[in-house]
Scaffold this motif. Structure first.
Motif, short mmCIF file in Angstrom:
data_model
loop_
_atom_site.label_atom_id
_atom_site.label_comp_id
_atom_site.label_asym_id
_atom_site.label_seq_id
_atom_site.Cartn_x
_atom_site.Cartn_y
_atom_site.Cartn_z
N GLY A 4 14.32 8.18 -1.73
CA GLY A 4 12.98 8.48 -2.67
C GLY A 4 11.87 7.75 -2.01
O GLY A 4 10.73 8.22 -2.25
N ALA A 5 12.18 6.77 -1.20
CA ALA A 5 10.88 6.04 -0.55
C ALA A 5 11.40 5.34 0.69
O ALA A 5 12.80 5.14 0.62
CB ALA A 5 10.17 4.96 -1.63
N ARG A 6 10.50 4.99 1.58
CA ARG A 6 10.71 4.12 2.69
C ARG A 6 9.99 2.94 2.73
O ARG A 6 8.90 3.00 2.49
CB ARG A 6 10.64 5.02 4.06
CG ARG A 6 11.86 5.76 4.45
CD ARG A 6 11.92 7.17 3.94
NE ARG A 6 10.73 8.20 3.80
CZ ARG A 6 10.51 8.88 2.93
NH1 ARG A 6 11.25 9.17 1.93
NH2 ARG A 6 9.40 9.68 2.96
N ILE A 7 10.45 1.71 3.10
CA ILE A 7 9.60 0.42 2.99
C ILE A 7 9.64 0.26 4.46
O ILE A 7 10.44 -0.18 5.02
CB ILE A 7 10.08 -0.52 1.99
CG1 ILE A 7 10.14 0.10 0.74
CG2 ILE A 7 9.23 -1.76 2.37
CD1 ILE A 7 10.46 -1.02 -0.24
N GLU A 26 0.84 -1.11 0.04
CA GLU A 26 0.05 -0.22 -0.05
C GLU A 26 0.84 1.15 0.07
O GLU A 26 1.75 1.22 0.75
CB GLU A 26 -0.82 0.19 1.22
CG GLU A 26 -1.89 1.04 1.31
CD GLU A 26 -2.51 1.04 2.59
OE1 GLU A 26 -3.01 2.33 2.94
OE2 GLU A 26 -2.38 0.36 3.51
N VAL A 27 0.73 2.02 -0.91
CA VAL A 27 1.54 3.47 -0.95
C VAL A 27 0.67 4.36 0.00
O VAL A 27 -0.64 4.46 -0.16
CB VAL A 27 1.32 3.93 -2.24
CG1 VAL A 27 2.04 5.44 -2.30
CG2 VAL A 27 2.21 3.09 -3.34
N VAL A 28 1.42 4.91 1.05
CA VAL A 28 0.63 5.53 1.98
C VAL A 28 0.75 7.20 1.92
O VAL A 28 -0.09 7.93 1.99
CB VAL A 28 1.35 5.19 3.37
CG1 VAL A 28 0.78 6.29 4.67
CG2 VAL A 28 1.26 3.92 4.02
N GLN A 29 1.77 7.39 1.02
CA GLN A 29 1.99 8.88 0.71
C GLN A 29 2.92 8.66 -0.50
O GLN A 29 3.89 7.96 -0.48
CB GLN A 29 2.76 9.49 1.89
CG GLN A 29 3.00 11.06 1.61
CD GLN A 29 3.55 11.79 2.61
OE1 GLN A 29 3.78 11.28 3.70
NE2 GLN A 29 3.75 13.08 2.85
N GLY A 30 2.66 9.53 -1.50
CA GLY A 30 3.58 9.83 -2.78
C GLY A 30 3.14 8.85 -3.72
O GLY A 30 2.03 8.53 -3.79
N LYS A 31 4.00 8.33 -4.45
CA LYS A 31 3.55 7.39 -5.89
C LYS A 31 4.71 6.46 -5.53
O LYS A 31 5.71 6.54 -5.30
CB LYS A 31 3.64 8.50 -6.97
CG LYS A 31 2.56 9.61 -7.02
CD LYS A 31 2.86 10.14 -8.36
CE LYS A 31 2.00 11.34 -8.42
NZ LYS A 31 1.92 12.12 -9.61
#
Length: 66
Positions: free
Chosen positions: A62-65, A13-18
């Motif tokens: 760019g992203a955090r998992i 699930e993408v919580v914020q952003g793309k």
């Protein structure tokens, strides 16, 4: 490679952003984060990667998992 390509066979699930952002590398050590990398939070024996989310954001991840 795009983040969505890396995650295509996973349920997420993408919580914020793309999820169509370019990824330069995957890292789980906050000291190695650079612009465009994706930080994977891991609870380790010595340290919990979740504690470094703010730090990696400042470094340009760019992203955090999580």
């Amino acid at each position: 490679m795009k983040l969505s390509q890396l995650l295509e066979h996973l349920q997420y699930e993408v919580v914020q952003g793309k999820d169509d952002i370019p990824v330069t590398e995957l890292v789980n050590d906050s000291r190695k984060v650079c612009e465009g990398s994706v930080f994977v939070c891991i609870s380790g024996a010595v340290s919990d990667g979740h504690a470094y989310i703010a730090d990696v954001a400042e470094k340009g991840a760019g992203a955090r998992i999580v």
